[in-house]
Design an enzyme around this catalytic site. Structure first.
Site, mmCIF file in Angstrom:
data_model
loop_
_atom_site.group_PDB
_atom_site.id
_atom_site.type_symbol
_atom_site.label_atom_id
_atom_site.label_comp_id
_atom_site.label_asym_id
_atom_site.label_seq_id
_atom_site.Cartn_x
_atom_site.Cartn_y
_atom_site.Cartn_z
ATOM 1 N N GLU A 125 45.744 40.497 48.020
ATOM 2 C CA GLU A 125 44.512 39.971 47.472
ATOM 3 C C GLU A 125 44.272 38.515 47.645
ATOM 4 O O GLU A 125 43.750 37.748 46.769
ATOM 5 C CB GLU A 125 44.357 40.375 45.893
ATOM 6 C CG GLU A 125 44.393 41.739 45.849
ATOM 7 C CD GLU A 125 44.043 42.194 44.351
ATOM 8 O OE1 GLU A 125 44.617 41.242 43.441
ATOM 9 O OE2 GLU A 125 43.813 43.456 44.058
ATOM 10 N N ASP A 170 45.608 51.092 41.119
ATOM 11 C CA ASP A 170 45.567 49.831 40.321
ATOM 12 C C ASP A 170 45.214 50.164 39.111
ATOM 13 O O ASP A 170 43.909 50.171 38.650
ATOM 14 C CB ASP A 170 44.638 48.922 41.011
ATOM 15 C CG ASP A 170 44.972 47.723 40.295
ATOM 16 O OD1 ASP A 170 45.495 47.363 39.463
ATOM 17 O OD2 ASP A 170 43.694 46.788 40.795
ATOM 18 N N GLU A 220 42.024 46.924 31.728
ATOM 19 C CA GLU A 220 41.002 46.451 32.570
ATOM 20 C C GLU A 220 40.008 47.500 33.038
ATOM 21 O O GLU A 220 38.918 47.425 33.154
ATOM 22 C CB GLU A 220 41.950 45.771 33.937
ATOM 23 C CG GLU A 220 40.846 45.641 35.148
ATOM 24 C CD GLU A 220 41.873 45.176 36.228
ATOM 25 O OE1 GLU A 220 43.161 45.055 36.116
ATOM 26 O OE2 GLU A 220 41.395 44.885 37.463
#
Lengths: 835, 835
Positions: free
Chosen positions: B305, B384, B412
């Site tokens: 990322e 993820d 998240e």
């Protein structure tokens, strides 16, 4: 994030999310239990029709919508015309007769009364809320909502209520700078920096509370009046306050300064017979009424406690009253002339001097000299809001003069909101007291002040409210009961204390039987409890009457000019007010009452020392001596408050957490103060009388270790003034940055509670740290704000450390760290076995 | 005034006055019921002896004092030497053997374990809390306190516990400016404006929570690391944080930037084999360890990322890891190298591309190349933190490399604290999943990450915690259960979800059986519920994965470079990951597991669409088709959340008012969002598949009136993107200062609830006012802060107006008043009979 969610949700779902700040007082409209709510939902029409457009009627409609939404979670449908379905119809009798004659019954309603009726017409069942006046309509709406909140049936309504008297007012002693004389609930809701507050929403909230009780007028500034209130520049401020109260049917009135013609009117005199002064008052009234056409009138405190009055220009109270009253008259205004007139520079050595005589002495000879829109405003007792007084004789004296009774809702001599004292039982004693003023009929004070005995055109009740910006209004949730009780009594003085407190408790804290039982029994006994530890047998509140009117100071009322002494000496105590042997005050009553008070034998025990000087060994009706009663009542009072706190603690989870914690804190504080009073008063009278307590309690305090006897590092021993403010008459305080006091424990091993008695004055925030053999067990900061800067009974505070394991020889160290002008004072510690 | 009283009283009398902010989480030490408290008071010695002076042992002592004071209202007596009376003795085994051999048993304690024993010696009964390490002593103390709080007997203690693995850490993705990446509980407790916060008391509070769970290390800055963290100037900031955590036995670690040698080290390269770079890391480690001798180590996110990594200079992950690890080694530091390495610019048209493969592809060939103090930090699943993933194959692949599992405590992709999702059941599925990594033994993930399968020297569990300054730590009281559960599992992964949530609930909300039953059943079902409405059958969380990771956006994962697609088309859905027909990901598992995932028939339903692309008509084991399951699960999920809110509401009065209100608000919000997801996902798949719902629910919403179909004044109709963010794919918003939408009611007369579905973006505070035939029935301001500035599913909010009396023909007017860039958007209203 959660905070935002909660805000959103409070609007979204009223049930279960109510924040209980105290702001809504008895008008919480808390959700009813589902089965109860269902019953009302079935009984209530879904439509509400409002016939009038006047502000109080519109308030009635919004209040009904609000109440039903809160209690039943239903939004009624508002309409302006009668539908063909069931409806709640709100309007004056005249409006209903015009719009829906089928719903109007024959008959009339007097004054601000109301009429709730269930009417069946064409197979449709309606509820009619009618009044003769707009106010009556509003009051009827509150009455319907109260019935629902209390779980009463609304199925077949036929209830007509008229107020006992037309004047049901509250006064406020609020200064234009926002401070309040004798206010204990924060700053003024009306004033700030010489103007009306920018945000007057709290005034509107307050108007709603008043309207729910039928209170229809209020004075909005201190009777110790600022002359500016009559200036033209200030008028817009009054207009704003009046606008905020008008929707609730509450008229505003102003307290005025009798010297205004001279001080702000540009004249050289305020002589009430002077043509210029007469013109001043007329022009001033005209000017104000142009801006506030429904102004209630004026209130005047003259010739008292430094206020100017007619005596300065050789005129009478009647001269003074009439000049102002005549200016108000064309506008329908009324004038309240306070009977609280007395000389505060009396010689205490003259056995004839007596402040209690003042009101009657001043006004007796003027009876009949006052215009019809003048009211003599008379305090309940002849002194000044003491814990126990007889009814003022003036109530029975005046025959040709209007009168109102002035009661004090704010707790000036009654613990100032820091102590819970429910005043309704006290007021009831006065209101129900038969003054024997007219042969052949009972003439209780309530009837006299309503004008019913001598056929006066008007009268009523005035309460000194002094609410503030605190969300609790009074600094104590329990004190709200006094405003509630005042309003209910003003509407109907025949209600019992029990009935009033039961209503209040259920509206304020809910229906849980344990809550209702705990709160009502606490409130009903609270006045007697307070009296027990602050001044029994008519001694008066033994407080600092020349100072803060709060703390204990037995001799503050001796040897000064204030005209109210208790004359304690080595032989006896009490102020002799008989005609034969004393000031003659007893003779101001009508003969049937006077003869009761004239002799020791017939005077009730509760007022014995108010009327008579007796030896300490004088027997009461119970056979107990006066001195032993003084001892016993103080111990009993302190024990009862401790029980209040414990009883309240058992309500955890039955009341919202916030008010639970706040009231518990208040009661625990009060329990601590009651001990200070107990010890101080008992010691004082023991020293004075030399007569031992039959139970040998005075000076014998289990586990108490005086600070002045501890090992001190930097702490200084000082005598406390007055001496009863501290145990052993001494305390210690810290003249440097940090001091230490070390106490040695010499008892048995085990769990102990240690109470630290310290002094928390209002001019600093000292820190305290307590260690046992070097192990810290407690620390706190003294941030309370009681009205004293001195080490005295008022600042005496306590911190209890529960459950400490002690061994003989342990050293208990208290470190004091002064801050500001607070010197980390200490009185004693007390070590008792943990229960 | 009352507020001051309360503050004073909180110190004075702990019982009944606890303010429940959530700050103390499961360490509230709430007062026990009297009979229970009495039992413990009898069982507990009054003296506590602390043998060591080390900070964690002193923390143990203060915690014991605090806990006993809170729960039992008793202050134990602290001593440094063994008395002749009963005592609680706290110390390491070595200390106890030296100071009081009679209290020490034979045997040892491993790692940070503890041993609680009741010992009788010379007729005196003592409680011994022993550890091999200081930490163990502290953990044993927390264990004893937990036993008391849970009502377990402490009469004859003989309890020895060892942690399952040595590494029990939490990570924080906190930026030095005080913001937190993926943090939902407010700003950072560590950082503010580039420095450690002036007041680190919350860090200390947090250390206490961590220690109570046995968590012994934490990284304190974002894995997307700011290179400044390694600068010499910043070092004092790290020292301050380490000082705050040290008393709780929590070591700090730093996330580092692999480019640091160049960006802040003054070198021209960061090539791990460059001598200058080697020296840089060594010198830097030496410097930091001089300031923080007990630093835990470093964490690195490289080559992922946008973070630089070894690939930029042609080196391997092993090269990169070892250069840093060798610098740490002499100081006992460890190095966590994140396995979360992948390419986010993949071509979605290539059927072999698959992000799930990345971790295994990257590290498989490096197994054995890492130094012994390197740990590959592997997320639980191959993608993820999605709502449902298989265990990462890498756990089973590595044999000669240390590993730790990385779990995400912060939510998240799990509703970000706005939704209640208890993650322990999900973690348990992974931890207990047998990777079949070694023949002849069960090799669950928990054993692999602890190093037990292949005899690695160390291993363990890391949780990404991301707590913030909110008093609830996570923005939701219910989310605290995830931190609690993580810590308990890290200590002992064999605990059941039921056992963990039962403990947590009783410690956090008390013992009331109705509370315990409601909370535990809600929490235990909450993950499945969330999965039901956000992405069942292994579809993944169907959220905006390229944006806020919060709202609904089904196609956000299609046709982009991120390597995780669900390939929904008119025929079917799912990503084919078999070896035979897909990306081959299934083949990364050991053969016994790989063959299960290879075929549609053997793949569990819950992961079907993760591993396979199947027709919508594919039958599941229940016989239901995939498409019908998607419809049903969404409706079921939304219904379950509505039930959570109702169940919680029934707890009124059984929980403190504050947390009751905050959790209710959260659940009611979640119930509203679940409907948005339900409608959006079901509509999407209905449009895509063309297959009708067997229950005909899609598009049939009883009582729903679309805003775009209302009579609009100034409101503008707009298409919403993605379309499933609004009912009917359209909304209205207000481009001017005030707009109106008028809806006509055409149903029967009666009580109705009206839900207004509006949009509450985070860039303004629009007002809404709702009237029926001109009568105002609700108004509110849209002040919530969800992570979107757009009219979309995330900003979709609802306001419910209960109990409105409606008649056919009624006009319901909604006024929208925009503020800031919030345009008072509306989606629809829904009118249903009031229950």
């Amino acid at each position: 994030m959660l905070r935002r969610l909660v805000l959103v949700l409070v609007l979204m779902a009223p049930i279960g999310l109510r924040a209980e700040s105290g702001l809504d007082a008895w008008l919480r409209y808390a959700p009813l239990e589902e089965p109860v709510a269902r019953r009302y939902r079935d009984a209530l029409p879904a439509v509400v029709v409002t016939l009038g457009t006047e502000a109080p009627v519109q308030s009635a409609k919004s209040e009904l919508l609000r109440g039903i939404r809160g209690m039943l979670n239903r939004n009624l449908r508002a309409a302006a015309r009668i539908p063909s379905e069931p409806a709640i119809v709100i309007g004056t009798l005249a409006q209903i007769r015009q719009a829906a004659p089928q719903l109007a019954a024959a008959g009339n309603i007097e004054g601000d009364g109301f009429w709730l009726r269930t009417v069946r017409s064409n197979g449709v069942r309606s509820i009619v809320i009618a009044g003769d006046t707009d106010r009556g309509v509003l009051y009827g709406t509150f009455a319907l909502l109260r019935k629902i909140a209390l779980g009463e049936s609304i199925n077949d309504l036929e209830q007509k209520e008229m107020p006992y008297s037309p004047i049901r007012w509250v006064n406020h002693w609020e200064n234009l700078d926002g401070s309040i004389e004798r206010g204990y609930g924060g700053r003024s809701i009306f004033w700030e920096n010489g103007k009306a507050r920018e945000d007057l929403s709290r005034v509107s909230d307050y108007g709603r509370l008043l309207a729910s009780l039928g209170i229809n007028g209020t004075s909005i500034n201190n009777v110790n009046a600022d002359a500016r209130v009559l200036s033209s520049e200030f008028l817009p401020q009054i207009v704003r306050v009046a606008d905020a109260l008008r929707p609730w049917g509450v008229k505003v009135a102003l307290s005025v300064d009798f010297g205004s013609p001279r001080t702000v009117g540009g004249l050289t005199t305020f002589d009430p017979l002077d043509p210029g002064v007469i013109a001043y008052w007329k022009n001033k009234a005209d000017e104000i009424y142009r801006a506030v056409p429904d102004l209630g009138g004026f209130v005047l405190k003259a010739d008292s406690e430094g206020r100017v009055g007619p005596s300065a220009v050789g005129r009478t109270h009647a001269d003074a009253a009439n000049v102002v009253a005549r200016a108000l008259k064309p506008h329908g205004g009324v004038f309240f002339y306070r009977g609280f007139v007395y000389d505060n520079r009396m010689d205490w050595r003259n056995p004839k001097n007596d402040r209690a005589r003042a009101a009657d002495d001043n006004f007796r000879n003027l009876d009949g000299k006052f215009d019809d829109n003048v009211f003599i405003q008379i305090k309940n007792g002849p002194i000044d809001y003491q814990v126990r007084e007889p009814a003022s004789p003036l109530f029975g004296t005046l025959e040709k003069t209007n009168q109102v009774i002035e009661l004090q809702i704010t707790q000036e001599y009654m613990g100032q909101g820091r102590h819970t004292v429910f005043l309704v039982p006290m007021w009831k004693e006065v209101l129900d007291f038969d003054m024997r003023a007219r042969p052949g009929m009972t003439t209780p004070v309530k009837a006299l002040v309503a004008g019913k005995v001598f056929g006066r055109p008007s009268g009523g009740m005035i309460g000194v409210s002094n609410v503030g910006l605190d969300e609790s209004w009074f600094g104590n949730h329990m004190s709200q009961a006094n405003l509630y009780g005042f309003g209910r009594l003003a509407w109907n003085p025949d209600l019992s204390s029990k009935q009033i407190i039961d209503e209040w408790t259920r509206l304020t804290f809910g229906d849980d039987p344990k809550v209702v039982e705990t709160v009502t029994s606490m409130q009903l006994s609270s006045w007697r409890t307070y009296e027990n530890y602050t001044g029994p047998l008519g001694l008066q509140t033994l407080t600092d009457i020349t100072g803060n009117h709060y703390g204990l100071a037995v001799e503050a009322s001796e040897r000064n000019g204030w005209g109210q002494w208790h004359f304690a000496d080595e032989k006896g105590v009490g102020m002799e007010r008989s005609v034969a042997r004393g000031t003659g005050f007893a003779g101001q009553y009508r003969p049937d009452v006077a003869k009761v008070y004239e002799s020791v034998e017939t005077t009730p025990d509760d007022l014995l020392l108010f009327f008579h000087h007796v030896p300490y060994t004088q027997k009461l009706r119970s056979g107990k001596t006066v001195i032993q009663y003084i001892y016993d009542s103080h111990y009993e009072g302190a024990e009862t408050v401790a029980k209040y706190a414990n009883d309240w603690r058992a309500l955890k989870g039955r009341i919202d957490d916030r008010r639970f914690a706040e009231v518990l804190a208040q009661l625990q504080y009060q329990a601590g103060q009651a001990i200070v009073w107990r010890d101080g008063v008992a010691t004082y009278f023991f020293k004075m009388s030399g007569i031992a307590d039959a139970k040998n309690r005075i000076g014998n305090y289990p586990g108490r270790l005086e600070a002045e006897s501890a090992a001190l590092k930097d702490y200084a021993v000082r005598a406390v003034t007055p001496p009863e403010g501290a145990s052993g008459e001494k305390a210690i305080d810290c003249p440097v940055a940090r001091c230490e006091a070390t106490f040695k424990y010499s008892g048995e091993s085990g769990w102990r509670d240690v109470t630290v008695r310290y002094f928390d004055v209002n001019s600093g925030a000292a820190k305290y740290r307590v260690s046992v053999n070097g192990q810290l067990v407690a620390e706190w900061t003294a941030t309370d704000r009681v009205p004293t800067r001195r080490i005295d009974s008022a600042s005496s505070a306590r911190h209890i450390i529960e459950g400490i394991q002690l061994r003989a020889g342990d050293e208990i160290l208290i470190e004091g760290i002064p801050e500001g002008s607070e010197t980390a004072g200490l009185d004693y510690i007390e070590i008792v076995p943990t229960p």
